[in-house]
Enzyme design. Structure first.
Site, PDB file in Angstrom:
ATOM      1  N   HIS A   1      -8.001   1.262   1.143  1.00 52.37           N
ATOM      2  CA  HIS A   1      -7.685   1.953  -0.108  1.00 52.37           C
ATOM      3  C   HIS A   1      -8.119   1.072  -1.271  1.00 52.37           C
ATOM      4  O   HIS A   1      -8.013  -0.153  -1.193  1.00 52.37           O
ATOM      5  CB  HIS A   1      -6.168   2.214  -0.210  1.00 52.37           C
TER       6      HIS A   1
ATOM      7  N   HIS B   1     -12.748  10.356   0.041  1.00 57.57           N
ATOM      8  CA  HIS B   1     -11.537  10.693  -0.735  1.00 57.57           C
ATOM      9  C   HIS B   1     -10.698  11.676   0.088  1.00 57.57           C
ATOM     10  O   HIS B   1     -10.296  11.350   1.195  1.00 57.57           O
ATOM     11  CB  HIS B   1     -11.989  11.245  -2.094  1.00 57.57           C
TER      12      HIS B   1
ATOM     13  N   ASP C   1      -4.207   9.489   4.625  1.00 61.73           N
ATOM     14  CA  ASP C   1      -4.976  10.433   5.464  1.00 61.73           C
ATOM     15  C   ASP C   1      -4.917  10.120   6.948  1.00 61.73           C
ATOM     16  O   ASP C   1      -5.396  10.922   7.757  1.00 61.73           O
ATOM     17  CB  ASP C   1      -6.437  10.440   4.995  1.00 61.73           C
TER      18      ASP C   1
HETATM   19  C1  SDX Z   1      -7.648   8.829  -0.613  1.00 59.88           C
HETATM   20  O1  SDX Z   1      -7.755   6.554  -4.940  1.00 59.88           O
HETATM   21  C2  SDX Z   1      -6.791   7.178  -4.388  1.00 59.88           C
HETATM   22  O2  SDX Z   1      -5.678   7.073  -4.792  1.00 59.88           O
HETATM   23  C3  SDX Z   1      -7.176   8.112  -3.277  1.00 59.88           C
HETATM   24  C4  SDX Z   1      -6.032   8.731  -2.505  1.00 59.88           C
HETATM   25  C5  SDX Z   1      -5.273   9.704  -3.369  1.00 59.88           C
HETATM   26  O3  SDX Z   1      -4.105   9.979  -3.050  1.00 59.88           O
HETATM   27  O4  SDX Z   1      -5.893  10.269  -4.287  1.00 59.88           O
HETATM   28  O5  SDX Z   1      -5.130   7.738  -2.046  1.00 59.88           O
HETATM   29  C6  SDX Z   1      -6.542   9.527  -1.310  1.00 59.88           C
HETATM   30  O6  SDX Z   1      -8.783   9.057  -0.954  1.00 59.88           O
HETATM   31  C7  SDX Z   1      -7.310   7.807   0.438  1.00 59.88           C
HETATM   32  C8  SDX Z   1      -8.587   7.093   0.992  1.00 59.88           C
HETATM   33  C9  SDX Z   1      -9.203   8.009   2.053  1.00 59.88           C
HETATM   34  N1  SDX Z   1     -10.524   7.498   2.474  1.00 59.88           N
HETATM   35  C10 SDX Z   1     -10.676   6.970   3.702  1.00 59.88           C
HETATM   36  O7  SDX Z   1      -9.765   6.782   4.516  1.00 59.88           O
HETATM   37  C11 SDX Z   1     -12.135   6.632   4.032  1.00 59.88           C
HETATM   38  C12 SDX Z   1     -12.182   5.262   4.705  1.00 59.88           C
HETATM   39  N2  SDX Z   1     -11.815   4.258   3.698  1.00 59.88           N
HETATM   40  C13 SDX Z   1     -12.828   3.770   2.874  1.00 59.88           C
HETATM   41  O8  SDX Z   1     -14.089   4.215   2.889  1.00 59.88           O
HETATM   42  C14 SDX Z   1     -12.412   2.800   1.783  1.00 59.88           C
HETATM   43  O9  SDX Z   1     -11.385   2.023   2.247  1.00 59.88           O
HETATM   44  C15 SDX Z   1     -12.044   3.444   0.458  1.00 59.88           C
HETATM   45  C16 SDX Z   1     -13.130   4.345  -0.016  1.00 59.88           C
HETATM   46  C17 SDX Z   1     -10.786   4.202   0.598  1.00 59.88           C
HETATM   47  C18 SDX Z   1     -11.847   2.313  -0.549  1.00 59.88           C
HETATM   48  O10 SDX Z   1     -13.057   1.724  -0.689  1.00 59.88           O
HETATM   49  P1  SDX Z   1     -13.305   0.514  -1.741  1.00 59.88           P
HETATM   50  O11 SDX Z   1     -12.071   0.153  -2.465  1.00 59.88           O
HETATM   51  O12 SDX Z   1     -14.496   0.858  -2.540  1.00 59.88           O
HETATM   52  O13 SDX Z   1     -13.573  -0.676  -0.764  1.00 59.88           O
HETATM   53  P2  SDX Z   1     -15.004  -1.047  -0.227  1.00 59.88           P
HETATM   54  O14 SDX Z   1     -15.728   0.193   0.217  1.00 59.88           O
HETATM   55  O15 SDX Z   1     -15.655  -1.915  -1.243  1.00 59.88           O
HETATM   56  O16 SDX Z   1     -14.624  -1.883   1.080  1.00 59.88           O
HETATM   57  C19 SDX Z   1     -14.269  -3.256   0.991  1.00 59.88           C
HETATM   58  C20 SDX Z   1     -14.626  -3.818   2.352  1.00 59.88           C
HETATM   59  C21 SDX Z   1     -16.061  -3.502   2.783  1.00 59.88           C
HETATM   60  O17 SDX Z   1     -16.463  -4.515   3.710  1.00 59.88           O
HETATM   61  P3  SDX Z   1     -17.385  -5.765   3.144  1.00 59.88           P
HETATM   62  O18 SDX Z   1     -18.555  -5.135   2.405  1.00 59.88           O
HETATM   63  O19 SDX Z   1     -16.469  -6.552   2.258  1.00 59.88           O
HETATM   64  O20 SDX Z   1     -17.801  -6.506   4.414  1.00 59.88           O
HETATM   65  O21 SDX Z   1     -13.808  -3.210   3.365  1.00 59.88           O
HETATM   66  C22 SDX Z   1     -14.627  -2.466   4.251  1.00 59.88           C
HETATM   67  C23 SDX Z   1     -15.949  -2.226   3.565  1.00 59.88           C
HETATM   68  O22 SDX Z   1     -16.993  -2.075   4.514  1.00 59.88           O
HETATM   69  N3  SDX Z   1     -13.918  -1.213   4.506  1.00 59.88           N
HETATM   70  C24 SDX Z   1     -13.798  -0.666   5.714  1.00 59.88           C
HETATM   71  C25 SDX Z   1     -12.997   0.481   5.499  1.00 59.88           C
HETATM   72  N4  SDX Z   1     -12.696   0.592   4.192  1.00 59.88           N
HETATM   73  C26 SDX Z   1     -13.274  -0.462   3.570  1.00 59.88           C
HETATM   74  N5  SDX Z   1     -14.262  -1.034   6.933  1.00 59.88           N
HETATM   75  C27 SDX Z   1     -13.921  -0.220   7.949  1.00 59.88           C
HETATM   76  N6  SDX Z   1     -13.153   0.894   7.841  1.00 59.88           N
HETATM   77  C28 SDX Z   1     -12.682   1.285   6.619  1.00 59.88           C
HETATM   78  N7  SDX Z   1     -11.952   2.381   6.503  1.00 59.88           N
END
Ligand code: SDX
Length: 436
Positions: free
Chosen positions: A310, A269, A366
């Protein structure tokens, strides 16, 4: 038969059909409890870990269209607010629902400026932390401690008192953050300068040394104000969910903001901005980008491209677009962050690579913000504190909305029980014998 705002569910276990009303694209989960196999059946529930498809509330504060990359605060596009507004004006907008008049903004700004000081005892509390204590751990602890200085904050249904504490929290978060930063570098605390703007005062408390008054660089002051606007709210994100869940127990706003701050601390997050800089420093050189991207794609998910992806945006995060432009303005003053080239190469490769395209992974808020924070001279472990300061306005707006929503009560989800069936107590001398 068609055109009615209902759905009909046929339970193939019994052959019975149920017609449920549809409102705002949702059905009431409680309506599913009518679907039973017999009178003793508890009825159907939904199973939705992490609430990926569950609306927990009705809200009029922030609208996001994830597919189109749209973000609006009370109907105003984030791009317009970033260009034309200020953080305190946006805080008022989020809290009150409308842009303030000149008189309202003047009064709000005055009230915030006279509540920037902290009780001196809080300095003693902060002295107890190690020099290398993580700033987010210090921030969430100190905000929670603030609740003990304002016992009347428990009167959450007294509008006058509630508004007073909302202003206090918005006013004091920068002061706590600055004191945390000065503690971490062993410098004396700088008290608020109420003649300065919200972000100008924050920069003064962070950076002032022996000079009689800190001279604020207007470009950096405005850049931080825009970053605060962009981070102010984001509908039902993880930390806002924490704010609402804790707030639903009628906890005071200081303790609820401490809980929301703890959620924001997580690397998935708000902690992602710190993780992005760590990732870019570890990459160190643009030539290491292809191998890193290969590791991310071939890994089992433990290595992620931080700052990408996201839960809601399946398009470019509109905030990332604004931040990317803002970076260029800041770098004209501070000098270009050498890590920018690595970030741009990561983005270029990811936006054309099928792994990321198929999963609709784009830069989020971010990805570029940390580059600006680092150029402003902040340590990477302080970046999430810079997220928490403005998000306090959004958390408080969402908390207020919760308290006035007749639909809401104490948050208490159900579960699918997968544990042991009922069994009798086993005396200790017999246990090894029975364990399977
Ligand atoms: C913020 O919710 C909000 O609004 C939050 C926010 C706010 O203003 O409050 O916008 C702020 O938290 C932004 C997000 C910051 N986090 C990151 O940048 C961390 C990296 N990103 C992730 O871990 C991920 O994308 C999330 C946590 C942000 C979202 O995760 P989800 O929706 O639960 O998606 P998921 O984990 O189920 O991923 C779906 C697929 C997976 O692959 P498969 O299992 O389908 O093979 O996408 C992949 C994940 O492995 N994936 C990534 C990835 N993010 C998702 N692979 C590589 N790099 C990434 N960053």
């Amino acid at each position: 038969m068609f055109g009615k705002n209902t759905i009909t569910i046929t339970d193939n276990r019994t052959g019975k059909a149920y017609e449920l009303p549809v409102e705002s694209g949702t059905i009431r989960a409680l309506d599913l409890r009518k679907i039973k196999t017999d009178e003793n059946d508890f009825g159907l529930m939904t199973y939705d870990p992490a609430f990926t498809n569950t609306a927990s509330c009705k809200s009029a504060i922030t609208f996001i269209d994830g597919d189109k990359g749209i973000l609006e605060y009370r109907g105003y596009p984030i791009e317009e607010l970033a260009e034309k507004s200020t953080f305190l004006e946006v805080a008022w907008l989020l809290l009150k629902g409308e842009l303030p008049t000149a008189a309202e903004l003047k009064e709000f700004t005055h009230h915030v400026s006279i509540h920037t000081y902290l009780h001196e005892n809080l300095k003693k509390l902060m002295e107890g932390f190690r020099h290398d204590a993580h700033p987010m751990g210090m921030l969430l602890s100190t905000v929670g401690a603030l609740s003990t200085f304002y016992p009347d904050a428990k009167q959450i249904f007294d509008a006058k008192s509630r508004n007073h504490h909302v202003i206090r929290l918005i006013a004091k978060m920068p002061t706590i953050a600055a004191f945390v930063y000065r503690h971490s570098i062993g410098f004396p605390y700088v008290y608020p300068d109420n003649e300065l703007s919200y972000t100008g005062n924050f920069l003064s408390m962070m950076k002032k040394m022996a000079e009689p008054r800190y001279v604020v660089n207007p470009v950096l002051e405005r850049a931080l104000d825009v970053l605060f606007i962009l981070h102010a709210d984001h509908e039902q994100n993880c930390s806002t969910n924490a704010m609402r869940s804790v707030g639903s127990a009628h906890t005071d706003p200081y303790s609820s903001v401490a809980a929301a701050t703890a959620a924001l601390y997580g690397p998935l997050h708000g902690g992602a901005n710190e993780a992005v800089l760590r990732m870019l420093h570890e990459l160190g050189d643009i030539k290491n980008v292809p191998a890193f991207v290969k590791d991310v794609k071939e890994g089992s998910g433990e290595k992620r491209l931080m700052g990408f992806g996201h839960r809601v945006y399946k398009n470019y995060d509109p905030r990332a677009t604004v931040i990317k432009k803002l970076a260029e303005q800041v770098f004209e003053v501070t000098g270009k962050n050498p890590l920018l080239a690595i970030a741009l190469e990561l983005e270029r490769i990811a936006l054309q690579d099928d792994y990321f395209v198929k999963r609709k992974l784009y830069p989020n808020v971010d990805f570029y913000s940390g580059l600006i924070y680092e150029a402003l001279g902040f340590h990477s472990d302080f970046f999430t504190v810079l997220f928490a300061i403005p998000r306090t306005a959004g958390w408080l707006a969402q908390w207020q909305e919760l308290l006035s929503d007749a639909d809401q009560k104490i948050a208490r989800p159900r579960q699918v029980f997968t544990g042991s069936p009922r069994r009798s107590y086993v005396p200790i001398e017999k246990r090894e014998l029975t364990r399977s």
